[in-house]
Write a protein that holds these residues in place. Sequence first.
Motif, PDB file in Angstrom:
ATOM      1  N   GLY A  10       0.850  -1.194   0.000  1.00 24.80           N
ATOM      2  CA  GLY A  10       0.000   0.000   0.000  1.00 24.80           C
ATOM      3  C   GLY A  10       0.879   1.235   0.000  1.00 24.80           C
ATOM      4  O   GLY A  10       1.991   1.213  -0.521  1.00 24.80           O
ATOM      5  N   ALA A  85       4.316  -4.197   6.350  1.00 24.91           N
ATOM      6  CA  ALA A  85       3.624  -2.888   6.265  1.00 24.91           C
ATOM      7  C   ALA A  85       2.169  -3.124   5.871  1.00 24.91           C
ATOM      8  O   ALA A  85       1.666  -2.545   4.903  1.00 24.91           O
ATOM      9  CB  ALA A  85       4.332  -1.971   5.266  1.00 24.91           C
ATOM     10  N   LYS A  93      -1.461  -8.519  12.321  1.00 25.92           N
ATOM     11  CA  LYS A  93       0.010  -8.477  12.231  1.00 25.92           C
ATOM     12  C   LYS A  93       0.621  -9.670  12.973  1.00 25.92           C
ATOM     13  O   LYS A  93       1.580 -10.281  12.500  1.00 25.92           O
ATOM     14  CB  LYS A  93       0.541  -7.164  12.820  1.00 25.92           C
ATOM     15  N   ASN A 114       6.681  -2.130  10.266  1.00 28.97           N
ATOM     16  CA  ASN A 114       6.572  -0.681  10.069  1.00 28.97           C
ATOM     17  C   ASN A 114       5.418  -0.121  10.908  1.00 28.97           C
ATOM     18  O   ASN A 114       4.949   0.983  10.670  1.00 28.97           O
ATOM     19  CB  ASN A 114       6.336  -0.410   8.576  1.00 28.97           C
ATOM     20  N   THR A 115       4.940  -0.896  11.870  1.00 36.70           N
ATOM     21  CA  THR A 115       3.803  -0.435  12.675  1.00 36.70           C
ATOM     22  C   THR A 115       4.046   0.955  13.260  1.00 36.70           C
ATOM     23  O   THR A 115       5.172   1.291  13.621  1.00 36.70           O
ATOM     24  CB  THR A 115       3.495  -1.409  13.836  1.00 36.70           C
ATOM     25  N   PHE A 138       9.070   3.785   9.079  1.00 32.65           N
ATOM     26  CA  PHE A 138       9.358   4.792   8.048  1.00 32.65           C
ATOM     27  C   PHE A 138       8.292   5.881   8.095  1.00 32.65           C
ATOM     28  O   PHE A 138       7.256   5.732   8.733  1.00 32.65           O
ATOM     29  CB  PHE A 138       9.333   4.144   6.660  1.00 32.65           C
ATOM     30  N   ASN A 140       5.929   8.853   5.777  1.00 33.77           N
ATOM     31  CA  ASN A 140       5.172   8.970   4.532  1.00 33.77           C
ATOM     32  C   ASN A 140       5.300  10.388   3.954  1.00 33.77           C
ATOM     33  O   ASN A 140       5.011  11.333   4.690  1.00 33.77           O
ATOM     34  CB  ASN A 140       3.694   8.669   4.885  1.00 33.77           C
TER      35      ASN A 140
END
Length: 281
Positions: A10, A85, A93, A114-115, A138, A140
């Motif tokens: 996504g 992710a 998860k 990546n939660t 990370f 966005n």
Amino acid sequence: MERVGIVGCGQMGAGIAEVCARAGLDVVAVESGAEAVEAGRRRLEGSLGRAERKGRIPDAAEVLRRIRVTDSLDELADRTLVIEAIVENEQVKADLFARLDKIVTDPDAILASNTSSIPIMKLGTVTGRAGQVLGIHFFNPVPVLPLVELVPSLLTRPEVVDRARGFAQEVLGKHAILCKDRAGFVVNSLLIPFILAAVRMLESGFASRDDIDEGLVRGAAHPQGPLALADLIGLDTTKAVAESLYEEFKEPLYAPPPLLARMVDAGLLGRKSGRGFYTYS
Ligand code: NAI
């Protein structure tokens, strides 16, 4: 860590797959079902095409060749690093991590999430290798924002944190900060209550959408207002992160306001669905 797997293609997964491939790594991205695989592929092509047109990369096709998008988790068997992710839901998860533990064969492979808010410990303890599990969070849009939060659980081995730091900084060229395994980590613990306060302000009629966002852009030098930012993050993700923070700390400032909940119920998820606080073409 030359063979990277990403689960979920996504907004975030595609961005992570892109930066890994741009760094020369071999990437397998896993989505759920043929339609989602196609959507993931289109997302990657769109983003890499834009990067090529803007002169940021010489050849989008060459980067794309390093990414295989599939709906089979089994294709992650030979990976040395897998970054999850998928949707921000603890049970979903946890189920995935239990499956990854069985599929990924290298005992030294790192399983990362990546939660934005789910305790890493909950994901580590469903595997037989909690020492190899950590958060690599990370921001966005991933190809643009340089920050990564590294989140070891109490069981993560220090050597694994060092390898993750090397991967984030030396391979991807990101800046890594270290956070304790608490919902929200550093950035969302500060950002989410701020966004929720803006939603409450709008909901109560205190100020209009445009005045709230303009206020922060022109008065506090934010690149975008909090409501536009919530649309970018995704209102479903914003609500899920708020719920995790509320669950962890029981502070009212983390409780998602009714307007946010109703918008998510209505499928108004922000940019990704075409409408949130703003409408997108
Ligand atoms: P998204 O909704 O854009 O993407 C999630 C993707 O996962 C979807 O394409 C869905 O088809 C796929 N998926 C769901 N279950 C799956 C499964 N079992 N196997 C394979 N694929 C599956 O969500 P987004 O925004 O990319 O968020 C993903 C994760 O990243 C969440 O944990 C979120 O909290 C975190 N995150 C989100 C940020 C944001 O700004 N949106 C920023 C940083 C982290």
